[in-house]
Design a protein around this motif. Structure first.
Motif, mmCIF file in Angstrom:
data_model
loop_
_atom_site.group_PDB
_atom_site.id
_atom_site.type_symbol
_atom_site.label_atom_id
_atom_site.label_comp_id
_atom_site.label_asym_id
_atom_site.label_seq_id
_atom_site.Cartn_x
_atom_site.Cartn_y
_atom_site.Cartn_z
ATOM 1 N N ARG A 254 -9.552 -3.375 -3.949
ATOM 2 C CA ARG A 254 -8.337 -2.945 -4.109
ATOM 3 C C ARG A 254 -7.268 -3.230 -3.205
ATOM 4 O O ARG A 254 -6.114 -3.443 -3.733
ATOM 5 C CB ARG A 254 -8.653 -1.440 -4.173
ATOM 6 N N ASN A 255 -7.536 -3.627 -1.999
ATOM 7 C CA ASN A 255 -6.428 -4.132 -1.003
ATOM 8 C C ASN A 255 -5.978 -5.513 -1.448
ATOM 9 O O ASN A 255 -4.923 -5.760 -1.516
ATOM 10 C CB ASN A 255 -7.050 -4.139 0.469
ATOM 11 N N SER B 54 -3.837 -5.234 -4.805
ATOM 12 C CA SER B 54 -2.544 -4.496 -4.627
ATOM 13 C C SER B 54 -1.557 -5.659 -4.032
ATOM 14 O O SER B 54 -0.462 -5.704 -4.086
ATOM 15 C CB SER B 54 -2.782 -3.581 -3.658
ATOM 16 N N GLY B 55 -2.057 -6.792 -3.636
ATOM 17 C CA GLY B 55 -1.344 -7.828 -3.060
ATOM 18 C C GLY B 55 -1.113 -8.951 -4.064
ATOM 19 O O GLY B 55 -0.295 -9.809 -3.847
ATOM 20 N N TYR C 139 -1.334 -8.074 -7.713
ATOM 21 C CA TYR C 139 -0.848 -7.582 -8.892
ATOM 22 C C TYR C 139 -0.332 -6.215 -8.759
ATOM 23 O O TYR C 139 -0.765 -5.164 -7.912
ATOM 24 C CB TYR C 139 -2.122 -7.387 -9.668
ATOM 25 N N ASP C 140 0.870 -6.129 -9.448
ATOM 26 C CA ASP C 140 1.759 -4.462 -9.162
ATOM 27 C C ASP C 140 1.713 -3.679 -10.604
ATOM 28 O O ASP C 140 2.342 -2.782 -10.550
ATOM 29 C CB ASP C 140 2.983 -4.789 -8.461
ATOM 30 N N GLY C 141 0.970 -4.348 -11.457
ATOM 31 C CA GLY C 141 1.221 -3.678 -12.837
ATOM 32 C C GLY C 141 -0.026 -2.496 -13.071
ATOM 33 O O GLY C 141 -0.626 -2.110 -12.106
#
Length: 206
Positions: free
Chosen positions: A47-48, A51-52, A54-56
């Motif tokens: 998940r980390n 998050s770096g 993809y922000d959709g």
């Protein structure tokens, strides 16, 4: 960590990025809680990374279990392959190839099948991203690196099993009139040396 610069785009316009994260623990920990903690830490790393890059919106399925990576029909691996085969998965992500399989042949089949249906595979611990046109080169290096662990692991397993067998453990066949002791009974020392799985003196009834 290498991620190819091609952006992650859901195949369904304005839909979530359908993602399958795969984790695996080879050996059971001291408790089921610690096994689950190990799996959850693996998914937290996934998940980390996500998050770096993809922000959709994200539709994330986490598949993990305690099992050998050499097992071809492992439950979560089969579930992942079934999901990929639908053609609806945008991304498969894992720490490295060993979280999916240990066997190089199975590793290639898994990744190639994903690529064939348009599913991107990112294995950030192996610096592998199938969006890279030259991903097969990195895949070859990754399968070699992970494959080198197999002979060592096989030797250690055989060594431990042989030692255990000669001490009365690792019993596969039981003489008539005896029964295999449970793990707790074997460790109790009540029916013979600690660890013995076949009683050497009158034991519990059949």
């Amino acid at each position: 960590m290498y991620i190819y610069p091609t952006p992650l785009i859901p195949r369904v316009p304005n839909g979530p990025l359908v993602t399958v994260a795969i984790g695996r623990v080879s050996k059971p920990k001291e408790s089921e809680a610690k096994t689950q903690l190990d799996l959850q830490s693996s998914f937290a790393a996934v998940r980390n990374v996500l998050s770096g890059i993809y922000d959709g919106p994200l539709d994330l399925t986490e598949l993990g279990e305690q099992s050998s990576g050499l097992i071809a029909d492992r439950a979560t691996a089969l579930e992942a392959m079934d999901l990929i085969s639908t053609g609806n998965v945008d991304l498969v992500i894992a720490e490295d190839l060993s979280k999916i399989f240990r066997n190089p042949r199975l590793q290639w089949i898994f990744v190639q099948d994903a690529v064939d249906v348009g599913t991107r595979v990112i294995l950030f611990g192996d610096n592998l991203d199938t969006a890279d046109p030259d991903w097969e080169i990195q895949m070859g290096m990754a399968t070699l690196r992970h494959g080198l662990y197999i002979p060592d692991a096989r030797r250690r397993v055989r060594r431990t099993a042989t030692f255990s067998f000669h001490k009365g453990g690792h019993v596969q066949k039981i003489k008539y009139g005896f029964r295999k002791l449970s793990l707790d009974e074997a460790q109790s020392g009540e029916y013979g040396p600690v660890g013995l799985e076949m009683p050497q003196k009158p034991g519990p009834p059949l």
